[in-house]
Design a protein around this motif. Structure first.
Motif, PDB file in Angstrom:
ATOM      1  N   PRO A 194      54.243  29.431 -18.467  1.00 59.06           N
ATOM      2  CA  PRO A 194      55.027  30.877 -17.963  1.00 59.06           C
ATOM      3  C   PRO A 194      54.669  31.175 -16.469  1.00 59.06           C
ATOM      4  CG  PRO A 194      53.145  31.436 -19.521  1.00 59.06           C
ATOM      5  CD  PRO A 194      53.352  29.743 -19.540  1.00 59.06           C
ATOM      6  N   GLU A 195      55.344  32.100 -16.034  1.00 58.33           N
ATOM      7  CA  GLU A 195      55.142  32.363 -14.552  1.00 58.33           C
ATOM      8  C   GLU A 195      53.837  33.160 -14.081  1.00 58.33           C
ATOM      9  OE1 GLU A 195      57.633  35.124 -11.601  1.00 58.33           O
ATOM     10  OE2 GLU A 195      58.697  34.426 -13.368  1.00 58.33           O
ATOM     11  N   THR A 196      53.491  34.255 -14.915  1.00 57.42           N
ATOM     12  CA  THR A 196      52.439  34.905 -14.499  1.00 57.42           C
ATOM     13  C   THR A 196      50.985  34.401 -14.539  1.00 57.42           C
ATOM     14  OG1 THR A 196      53.825  36.937 -15.367  1.00 57.42           O
ATOM     15  CG2 THR A 196      51.445  37.112 -14.815  1.00 57.42           C
ATOM     16  N   GLU A 197      50.258  34.243 -13.408  1.00 58.65           N
ATOM     17  CA  GLU A 197      49.100  33.919 -13.462  1.00 58.65           C
ATOM     18  C   GLU A 197      47.970  35.248 -13.425  1.00 58.65           C
ATOM     19  OE1 GLU A 197      46.321  30.933 -10.930  1.00 58.65           O
ATOM     20  OE2 GLU A 197      47.924  31.535 -10.076  1.00 58.65           O
ATOM     21  N   SER A 221      53.716  27.881  -7.359  1.00 53.64           N
ATOM     22  CA  SER A 221      52.559  27.269  -8.410  1.00 53.64           C
ATOM     23  C   SER A 221      51.767  26.565  -7.370  1.00 53.64           C
ATOM     24  CB  SER A 221      53.405  26.158  -9.308  1.00 53.64           C
ATOM     25  OG  SER A 221      52.450  25.370  -9.710  1.00 53.64           O
ATOM     26  N   GLN A 274      58.706  38.033 -23.575  1.00 58.77           N
ATOM     27  CA  GLN A 274      58.757  36.380 -23.617  1.00 58.77           C
ATOM     28  C   GLN A 274      57.976  35.801 -24.626  1.00 58.77           C
ATOM     29  OE1 GLN A 274      57.418  34.328 -19.981  1.00 58.77           O
ATOM     30  NE2 GLN A 274      59.177  33.338 -19.881  1.00 58.77           N
ATOM     31  N   ASP A 294      56.878  24.488 -14.566  1.00 58.49           N
ATOM     32  CA  ASP A 294      56.032  25.379 -14.129  1.00 58.49           C
ATOM     33  C   ASP A 294      56.747  26.768 -13.572  1.00 58.49           C
ATOM     34  OD1 ASP A 294      54.331  27.105 -13.023  1.00 58.49           O
ATOM     35  OD2 ASP A 294      53.253  25.873 -11.861  1.00 58.49           O
ATOM     36  N   LEU A 295      56.964  27.667 -14.480  1.00 58.63           N
ATOM     37  CA  LEU A 295      57.735  28.960 -14.165  1.00 58.63           C
ATOM     38  C   LEU A 295      57.387  29.818 -13.160  1.00 58.63           C
ATOM     39  CD1 LEU A 295      58.839  30.002 -17.773  1.00 58.63           C
ATOM     40  CD2 LEU A 295      60.008  28.239 -16.213  1.00 58.63           C
ATOM     41  N   SER A 296      56.214  29.484 -12.614  1.00 58.55           N
ATOM     42  CA  SER A 296      55.853  30.258 -11.485  1.00 58.55           C
ATOM     43  C   SER A 296      56.352  29.829 -10.219  1.00 58.55           C
ATOM     44  CB  SER A 296      54.146  29.861 -11.130  1.00 58.55           C
ATOM     45  OG  SER A 296      53.663  30.512 -10.042  1.00 58.55           O
ATOM     46  N   LEU A 297      56.585  30.798  -9.327  1.00 57.30           N
ATOM     47  CA  LEU A 297      57.456  30.803  -8.172  1.00 57.30           C
ATOM     48  C   LEU A 297      56.528  30.088  -6.900  1.00 57.30           C
ATOM     49  CD1 LEU A 297      59.550  33.784  -7.841  1.00 57.30           C
ATOM     50  CD2 LEU A 297      60.351  31.453  -8.744  1.00 57.30           C
ATOM     51  N   SER A 308      55.603  36.987 -20.145  1.00 57.82           N
ATOM     52  CA  SER A 308      55.863  38.505 -19.578  1.00 57.82           C
ATOM     53  C   SER A 308      56.357  39.102 -20.954  1.00 57.82           C
ATOM     54  CB  SER A 308      56.946  38.570 -18.567  1.00 57.82           C
ATOM     55  OG  SER A 308      58.113  37.630 -19.139  1.00 57.82           O
ATOM     56  N   ARG A 348      47.811  31.265 -17.602  1.00 58.48           N
ATOM     57  CA  ARG A 348      49.155  31.817 -17.633  1.00 58.48           C
ATOM     58  C   ARG A 348      49.517  32.592 -18.596  1.00 58.48           C
ATOM     59  NH1 ARG A 348      52.580  28.799 -14.045  1.00 58.48           N
ATOM     60  NH2 ARG A 348      51.313  28.116 -12.238  1.00 58.48           N
TER      61      ARG A 348
END
Length: 342
Positions: A19-22, A340, A56, A335-338, A53, A50
């Motif tokens: 997921p995106e959030t670290e 990464s 999700q 990797d959904l993080s913008l 959100s 990670r």
């Protein structure tokens, strides 16, 4: 402990999703607690994790993983005999995640779709279960999906778990093959471990309490050192492999100190033991295939590898497998993080 052999089945592809959030562990504490967190990071090797959100779920991540896996493998929707989803964090108590994922992916109605409730041993158990079933069915392909959104199961002030557990899902392509090597499994259970790693709330006993995962880290450590080396050694013995013949040992990514101790106890060299949880945390049943994508994708895509995989945790439950994998068709990470930096 049960040792069993599965023939004519192999892994042919893996896609993992983060997921995106670290969340950085050092940012989760006040200044007076920073020394305690530094000790946790030093012992576990986990600097950040990670997390999903709001709203999700593991099913959402699984959908992304399976779509890429199916397109990469060039499998048709009616090729798939089984869809097995191993998770402890389903969208609903019922129906399970597997039947919902079958519908989202547009799989044939003849696909057998069901969930298994297992955590950190779930990848190995799921691989064993789906491989056994695939040998009994006319269609030759199956999807194994593993993973949890454990961050939804605890509060941030619960230090014993909040510094450790992250979220991830992996999808694995399984298929019949004529000339592939046998997989040797060693599986075991000891329900005496129930009180030491438990989500006591939200089930039939205490349905109205807020989730708050409990873990006794010392009990986990003792159990792991007691059972996991024996499990791995039994696979090697049955497979007739020496320790130095194994290319890589990928264990459940619980914490760095534990994996090093386990590797030493079995006799693996440092370079054989894969450690890859530093920036993703303990990702439950997804941790082994995620580690394969993070650390071994090049090796798995370019040559044959002799692997030992071992999962262990809630229950107590543990499972190991020794297998030789030919080159995979796909082994990749979404990797959904913008931003990464993995």
């Amino acid at each position: 402990m049960t040792v069993t052999r599965v023939k004519n089945v192999t892994i042919s592809g893996i896609v993992s999703v983060l997921p995106e959030t670290e969340k950085l562990n050092r940012d989760a504490v006040s200044s007076q607690d920073s020394q305690e967190m530094a000790r946790i990071v030093a012992a576990t090797g986990i600097e950040s994790k990670r997390v999903v959100s709001q709203g999700q779920t593991a099913l959402d991540l699984a959908n992304k993983a399976c779509e890429l896996l199916l397109s990469s493998m060039d499998w048709a929707e009616d090729d798939i005999a089984i869809l097995l989803f191993v998770t402890q964090t389903p969208d609903y108590p019922l129906p399970g995640n597997a039947v919902q994922l079958q519908h989202r992916l547009g799989l044939d109605k003849n696909t057998l779709a069901f969930d298994i409730n297992l955590g950190c041993s779930g990848f190995v158990y799921g691989l064993w279960q789906i491989s056994q079933l695939l040998n009994t069915l006319p269609r030759s392909k199956a999807l194994l999906v593993v993973g949890d959104t454990t961050s939804q199961q605890y509060s941030e002030n619960n230090r014993s778990v909040s510094a450790l557990f992250g979220d991830a899902v992996s999808a694995i392509a399984i298929e019949n093959c004529k000339d592939c090597d046998d997989m040797v499994f060693s599986l075991g259970t000891d329900g005496a471990g129930t009180p030491y790693l438990i989500q006591p709330f939200g089930g039939a006993k205490k349905p109205d309490e807020k989730f708050e995962l409990f873990m006794d880290g010392m009990q986990v450590f003792v159990f792991t050192l007691r059972e996991v080396p024996k499990s791995i050694q039994s696979c090697l013995f049955e497979k007739k492999w020496q320790v130095n013949e194994v290319d890589f040992c990928v264990m459940h990514q619980a914490n760095e100190m534990m994996l090093k101790r386990l590797g030493d106890k079995v006799g693996f060299a440092e370079e054989q033991v894969i450690i890859s949880m530093r920036k993703v945390g303990n990702t439950s049943s997804a941790s082994i295939p995620l580690a394969l994508c993070l650390s071994l994708s090049e090796e798995l895509l370019t040559r044959k590898n002799k692997l030992v995989l071992s999962g262990f945790g809630v229950g107590w439950s543990w499972g190991s497998v020794a297998l030789a994998l030919d080159k995979l068709s796909v082994c990749t990470l979404i990797d959904l993080s913008l931003n990464s930096n993995l």
